[in-house]
Design an enzyme around this catalytic site. Structure first.
Site, PDB file in Angstrom:
ATOM      1  CE  LYS A  13      -5.345   1.775 -18.310  1.00 30.51           C
ATOM      2  NZ  LYS A  13      -4.935   3.134 -17.898  1.00 30.51           N
ATOM      3  NE  ARG A  88      -9.286   4.979 -22.984  1.00 30.45           N
ATOM      4  CZ  ARG A  88      -8.039   4.526 -22.925  1.00 30.45           C
ATOM      5  NH1 ARG A  88      -7.750   3.308 -23.279  1.00 30.45           N
ATOM      6  NH2 ARG A  88      -7.081   5.318 -22.499  1.00 30.45           N
ATOM      7  NE  ARG A 127       3.251   7.186 -20.789  1.00 26.77           N
ATOM      8  CZ  ARG A 127       2.000   6.771 -20.623  1.00 26.77           C
ATOM      9  NH1 ARG A 127       1.755   5.503 -20.322  1.00 26.77           N
ATOM     10  NH2 ARG A 127       1.004   7.595 -20.761  1.00 26.77           N
ATOM     11  NE  ARG A 160       1.284   7.495 -24.797  1.00 23.78           N
ATOM     12  CZ  ARG A 160       0.441   6.725 -24.115  1.00 23.78           C
ATOM     13  NH1 ARG A 160       0.843   5.560 -23.629  1.00 23.78           N
ATOM     14  NH2 ARG A 160      -0.809   7.090 -23.907  1.00 23.78           N
ATOM     15  NE  ARG A 171      -3.859  10.179 -22.152  1.00 23.61           N
ATOM     16  CZ  ARG A 171      -2.639   9.758 -21.858  1.00 23.61           C
ATOM     17  NH1 ARG A 171      -1.610  10.585 -21.921  1.00 23.61           N
ATOM     18  NH2 ARG A 171      -2.441   8.514 -21.509  1.00 23.61           N
TER      19      ARG A 171
HETATM   20  P1  AP5 Z   1       1.712   2.978 -17.702  1.00 19.67           P
HETATM   21  O1  AP5 Z   1       1.906   1.570 -17.259  1.00 19.67           O
HETATM   22  O2  AP5 Z   1       2.085   3.324 -19.094  1.00 19.67           O
HETATM   23  O3  AP5 Z   1       0.230   3.442 -17.361  1.00 19.67           O
HETATM   24  P2  AP5 Z   1      -1.145   3.155 -18.107  1.00 19.67           P
HETATM   25  O4  AP5 Z   1      -2.181   3.005 -17.053  1.00 19.67           O
HETATM   26  O5  AP5 Z   1      -0.981   2.038 -19.095  1.00 19.67           O
HETATM   27  O6  AP5 Z   1      -1.308   4.545 -18.797  1.00 19.67           O
HETATM   28  P3  AP5 Z   1      -1.577   4.996 -20.282  1.00 19.67           P
HETATM   29  O7  AP5 Z   1      -1.335   6.478 -20.296  1.00 19.67           O
HETATM   30  O8  AP5 Z   1      -0.821   4.193 -21.294  1.00 19.67           O
HETATM   31  O9  AP5 Z   1      -3.075   4.675 -20.368  1.00 19.67           O
HETATM   32  P4  AP5 Z   1      -4.115   5.322 -21.218  1.00 19.67           P
HETATM   33  O10 AP5 Z   1      -5.242   4.473 -20.831  1.00 19.67           O
HETATM   34  O11 AP5 Z   1      -4.372   6.756 -21.155  1.00 19.67           O
HETATM   35  O12 AP5 Z   1      -3.472   5.279 -22.667  1.00 19.67           O
HETATM   36  P5  AP5 Z   1      -3.653   4.272 -23.854  1.00 19.67           P
HETATM   37  O13 AP5 Z   1      -2.328   4.037 -24.427  1.00 19.67           O
HETATM   38  O14 AP5 Z   1      -4.506   3.128 -23.456  1.00 19.67           O
HETATM   39  O15 AP5 Z   1       2.518   3.918 -16.658  1.00 19.67           O
HETATM   40  C1  AP5 Z   1       2.541   5.328 -16.827  1.00 19.67           C
HETATM   41  C2  AP5 Z   1       3.941   5.857 -16.405  1.00 19.67           C
HETATM   42  O16 AP5 Z   1       4.148   5.598 -15.007  1.00 19.67           O
HETATM   43  C3  AP5 Z   1       5.136   5.188 -17.118  1.00 19.67           C
HETATM   44  O17 AP5 Z   1       6.161   6.127 -17.260  1.00 19.67           O
HETATM   45  C4  AP5 Z   1       5.569   4.076 -16.146  1.00 19.67           C
HETATM   46  O18 AP5 Z   1       6.924   3.781 -16.305  1.00 19.67           O
HETATM   47  C5  AP5 Z   1       5.270   4.742 -14.801  1.00 19.67           C
HETATM   48  N1  AP5 Z   1       4.871   3.790 -13.758  1.00 19.67           N
HETATM   49  C6  AP5 Z   1       4.064   2.696 -13.907  1.00 19.67           C
HETATM   50  N2  AP5 Z   1       3.909   2.080 -12.714  1.00 19.67           N
HETATM   51  C7  AP5 Z   1       4.604   2.818 -11.804  1.00 19.67           C
HETATM   52  C8  AP5 Z   1       4.813   2.721 -10.387  1.00 19.67           C
HETATM   53  N3  AP5 Z   1       4.270   1.731  -9.668  1.00 19.67           N
HETATM   54  N4  AP5 Z   1       5.579   3.655  -9.782  1.00 19.67           N
HETATM   55  C9  AP5 Z   1       6.126   4.667 -10.496  1.00 19.67           C
HETATM   56  N5  AP5 Z   1       5.975   4.825 -11.821  1.00 19.67           N
HETATM   57  C10 AP5 Z   1       5.214   3.916 -12.474  1.00 19.67           C
HETATM   58  O19 AP5 Z   1      -4.550   5.160 -24.845  1.00 19.67           O
HETATM   59  C11 AP5 Z   1      -4.025   6.293 -25.508  1.00 19.67           C
HETATM   60  C12 AP5 Z   1      -5.120   6.915 -26.372  1.00 19.67           C
HETATM   61  O20 AP5 Z   1      -5.596   5.947 -27.341  1.00 19.67           O
HETATM   62  C13 AP5 Z   1      -6.391   7.343 -25.629  1.00 19.67           C
HETATM   63  O21 AP5 Z   1      -6.250   8.633 -25.056  1.00 19.67           O
HETATM   64  C14 AP5 Z   1      -7.430   7.284 -26.753  1.00 19.67           C
HETATM   65  O22 AP5 Z   1      -7.322   8.408 -27.593  1.00 19.67           O
HETATM   66  C15 AP5 Z   1      -7.007   6.067 -27.542  1.00 19.67           C
HETATM   67  N6  AP5 Z   1      -7.666   4.824 -27.061  1.00 19.67           N
HETATM   68  C16 AP5 Z   1      -7.051   3.745 -26.496  1.00 19.67           C
HETATM   69  N7  AP5 Z   1      -7.956   2.804 -26.181  1.00 19.67           N
HETATM   70  C17 AP5 Z   1      -9.172   3.292 -26.544  1.00 19.67           C
HETATM   71  C18 AP5 Z   1     -10.500   2.797 -26.464  1.00 19.67           C
HETATM   72  N8  AP5 Z   1     -10.762   1.600 -25.894  1.00 19.67           N
HETATM   73  N9  AP5 Z   1     -11.493   3.572 -26.928  1.00 19.67           N
HETATM   74  C19 AP5 Z   1     -11.255   4.768 -27.476  1.00 19.67           C
HETATM   75  N10 AP5 Z   1     -10.019   5.319 -27.578  1.00 19.67           N
HETATM   76  C20 AP5 Z   1      -8.981   4.575 -27.128  1.00 19.67           C
END
Ligand code: AP5
Length: 215
Positions: A13, A88, A127, A160, A171
């Site tokens: 995403k 979420r 990552r 991270r 997660r």
């Molecule tokens: P990446 O693009 O970073 O994936 P992502 O879907 O953004 O994954 P995240 O882990 O960042 O999402 P998340 O929803 O768990 O974490 P968030 O930061 O929102 O890609 C992942 C990896 O794959 C990278 O290495 C990238 O280079 C690679 N990649 C991407 N595309 C690729 C492809 N096509 N082919 C190969 N490799 C590829 O949240 C973190 C924490 O914050 C949560 O756990 C929670 O505690 C808190 N939080 C955040 N938002 C909320 C909310 N709304 N409510 C409550 N808690 C929240």
């Protein structure tokens, strides 16, 4: 366009949001990035969020909804925005509807990135994130030109805390328990766009662009 990006952690995403937001001059609102910035700055939100994030659990809805409502009121959101990682929970989704109604805004699409679980684990545990600009790389799929150094700004790359395998698996469970129901929620509203998130970054970007059209 006003979009929500929905999908399991590691689906890509953030990678896709950064690309398309830059191309189309939309605001990229990543709640994960906002929380990590708060942790780094040592703000009250950051201090509260750190231990919850390290366990892979969710920040309380009231806190998250207030942060997002405040951000959506900023001038740069008028042109279009991508909400990446929010909502979420069903509570967050309902509150988002209320906030948008107050701002006289309408959500155009919810983009759901779907992908196999084992691909997700490999993506997250490999990552690498830049400490300075937040750019993401992957040890094998998207390696930086120089090991440990960000291609974009020369910053230091790190893993991270919540990308360790045990936390990653938690997660994914939290996603299934609290977030996956939003796929049906947005499908029921008739604005869900499903995008296959497997394959190269460019392939996924092409599918996304085709699904959104030229608007
Ligand atoms: P990446 O693009 O970073 O994936 P992502 O879907 O953004 O994954 P995240 O882990 O960042 O999402 P998340 O929803 O768990 O974490 P968030 O930061 O929102 O890609 C992942 C990896 O794959 C990278 O290495 C990238 O280079 C690679 N990649 C991407 N595309 C690729 C492809 N096509 N082919 C190969 N490799 C590829 O949240 C973190 C924490 O914050 C949560 O756990 C929670 O505690 C808190 N939080 C955040 N938002 C909320 C909310 N709304 N409510 C409550 N808690 C929240």
């Amino acid at each position: 366009m006003k979009l929500v990006f929905l999908g399991p952690p590691g689906a890509g995403k953030g990678t896709q949001a950064k690309l398309i937001a830059k191309q189309r001059s939309w605001a990229h609102i990543s709640t994960g990035d906002m929380l990590r910035a708060a942790v780094k700055a040592g703000t009250p939100l950051g201090l509260q969020a750190k231990t919850i994030m390290d366990r892979g659990e969710l920040i309380p809805d009231d806190l998250m909804c207030a942060v997002v409502a405040d951000r959506l009121g900023a001038a740069d959101c008028g042109q279009g925005f991508i909400l990446d990682g929010f909502p979420r929970t069903r509570v967050q989704a309902d509150r988002l509807d209320e906030t948008l109604a107050k701002l006289k805004m309408t959500l155009d699409r919810c983009v759901y990135f779907h992908i196999d679980t084992e691909v997700l684990v490999a993506r997250m545990t490999g990552r690498l994130t830049c400490r300075s600009c937040g750019a993401n790389f992957h040890v094998t799929a998207i390696p930086p030109k120089v090991a440990g150094i960000c291609d974009a700004c020369g910053g230091e790359l790190f893993q991270r805390d919540d990308d360790r395998e045990e936390t990653v698996r938690n997660r994914l469970q939290v996603y299934q328990r609290s977030t996956a129901e939003l796929i049906d929620f947005y499908a029921g509203k008739g604005n869900l766009l499903r995008v296959d998130a497997d394959g190269q970054v460019e392939e996924v970007a092409a599918r996304l662009a085709a699904g959104l059209g030229d608007s």
